[in-house]
Scaffold this motif. Structure first.
Motif, PDB file in Angstrom:
ATOM      1  N   GLN A 262      -4.684   2.989   6.506  1.00 20.88           N
ATOM      2  CA  GLN A 262      -5.287   1.826   7.155  1.00 20.88           C
ATOM      3  C   GLN A 262      -4.303   0.674   7.359  1.00 20.88           C
ATOM      4  O   GLN A 262      -4.295   0.065   8.437  1.00 20.88           O
ATOM      5  CB  GLN A 262      -6.529   1.378   6.388  1.00 20.88           C
ATOM      6  CG  GLN A 262      -7.647   2.401   6.520  1.00 20.88           C
ATOM      7  CD  GLN A 262      -8.896   2.038   5.755  1.00 20.88           C
ATOM      8  OE1 GLN A 262      -9.005   0.948   5.209  1.00 20.88           O
ATOM      9  NE2 GLN A 262      -9.851   2.958   5.712  1.00 20.88           N
TER      10      GLN A 262
ATOM     11  N   SER B  56       0.823  -1.214   0.000  1.00 23.58           N
ATOM     12  CA  SER B  56       0.000   0.000   0.000  1.00 23.58           C
ATOM     13  C   SER B  56       0.856   1.263   0.000  1.00 23.58           C
ATOM     14  O   SER B  56       0.319   2.362  -0.056  1.00 23.58           O
ATOM     15  CB  SER B  56      -0.910   0.016   1.226  1.00 23.58           C
ATOM     16  OG  SER B  56      -0.170   0.358   2.377  1.00 23.58           O
ATOM     17  N   GLU B  57       2.167   1.071   0.089  1.00 26.23           N
ATOM     18  CA  GLU B  57       3.120   2.193   0.167  1.00 26.23           C
ATOM     19  C   GLU B  57       2.817   3.099   1.353  1.00 26.23           C
ATOM     20  O   GLU B  57       2.723   4.317   1.240  1.00 26.23           O
ATOM     21  CB  GLU B  57       3.168   2.962  -1.152  1.00 26.23           C
ATOM     22  CG  GLU B  57       3.647   2.087  -2.301  1.00 26.23           C
ATOM     23  CD  GLU B  57       3.783   2.826  -3.614  1.00 26.23           C
ATOM     24  OE1 GLU B  57       3.335   3.991  -3.715  1.00 26.23           O
ATOM     25  OE2 GLU B  57       4.346   2.220  -4.535  1.00 26.23           O
TER      26      GLU B  57
ATOM     27  N   SER C  98       0.089   3.341   3.309  1.00 24.62           N
ATOM     28  CA  SER C  98      -1.232   3.975   3.368  1.00 24.62           C
ATOM     29  C   SER C  98      -1.771   3.937   4.801  1.00 24.62           C
ATOM     30  O   SER C  98      -1.357   3.092   5.603  1.00 24.62           O
ATOM     31  CB  SER C  98      -2.199   3.251   2.432  1.00 24.62           C
ATOM     32  OG  SER C  98      -1.805   3.453   1.097  1.00 24.62           O
TER      33      SER C  98
END
Length: 193
Positions: free
Chosen positions: A107, A102-103, A105
């Motif tokens: 959450q 997700s790099e 992110s």
């Protein structure tokens, strides 16, 4: 069975789980599709996630190993508290992979911090099982108090990191790093080596 044989098996099993977790973590690393340093550098969130998690698993293992030194006999409660702790640690490769893809992110980073909240919570149960029943001569009151303060403070900070990460993921991850830095030395402040 000798009384220490159960503890030896518990330690050996725990060490095996930690070894498998580190192996799973490393096996998830993938090289870039393009053979350039620029492509490798573009994967910095992945490398950061895995590098941090590798170090974190090493810190958790060192503290777990240090704590189990205080075990005098194998009990069902010790076994189940240990299983709960190992289960929470086993969620790290999943949390790391999600955070990496997700790099960083919000959450996934919040989930990562939540996993450490569980790791710390189950560690507190191990502390209560192993340290609380010991005589004061073995573990002085000031050391017990330092262990409690350290573990409860970091538990609260991991919870805060999970909440903060929902808006500011890098700050949430930084809070996790600070919490784990407190555990670089497994002995509680004031403990004799």
């Amino acid at each position: 069975m000798l009384p220490s044989a159960g503890l030896e098996r518990l330690n050996a099993f725990s060490d095996g789980v930690f070894a498998v977790l580190i192996t799973v973590l490393v096996l998830e690393l993938r090289p870039p599709e393009i053979p350039t340093f620029v492509a490798l550098l573009a994967l910095w969130p992945t490398w950061l996630s895995y590098g941090v998690s590798y170090l974190f698993i090493a810190i958790v293992w060192a503290n777990h190993h240090h704590l189990l030194r205080h075990a005098t006999k194998m009990t069902a409660r010790l076994m189940w508290h240990n299983f709960a702790h190992l289960f929470s640690v086993s969620l790290l490769p999943l949390a790391t992979a999600w955070m990496a893809v997700s790099e960083l992110s919000p959450q996934p980073v919040a989930f990562y911090a939540g996993v450490f909240f569980l790791v710390n919570l189950t560690y507190i149960f191990l502390i209560r099982e192993l340290i609380e029943p010991m005589p004061v001569e073995a573990i002085p009151l000031n050391v017990r108090k330092a262990m409690r303060i350290r573990s409860i403070a970091t538990l609260c900070l991991f919870g805060l990191a999970a909440l903060v990460a929902l808006k500011y993921p890098i700050i949430g991850l930084a809070i996790c790093c600070c919490c784990l830095a407190v555990y670089l030395r497994p002995e509680a402040p004031g403990a004799r080596n």
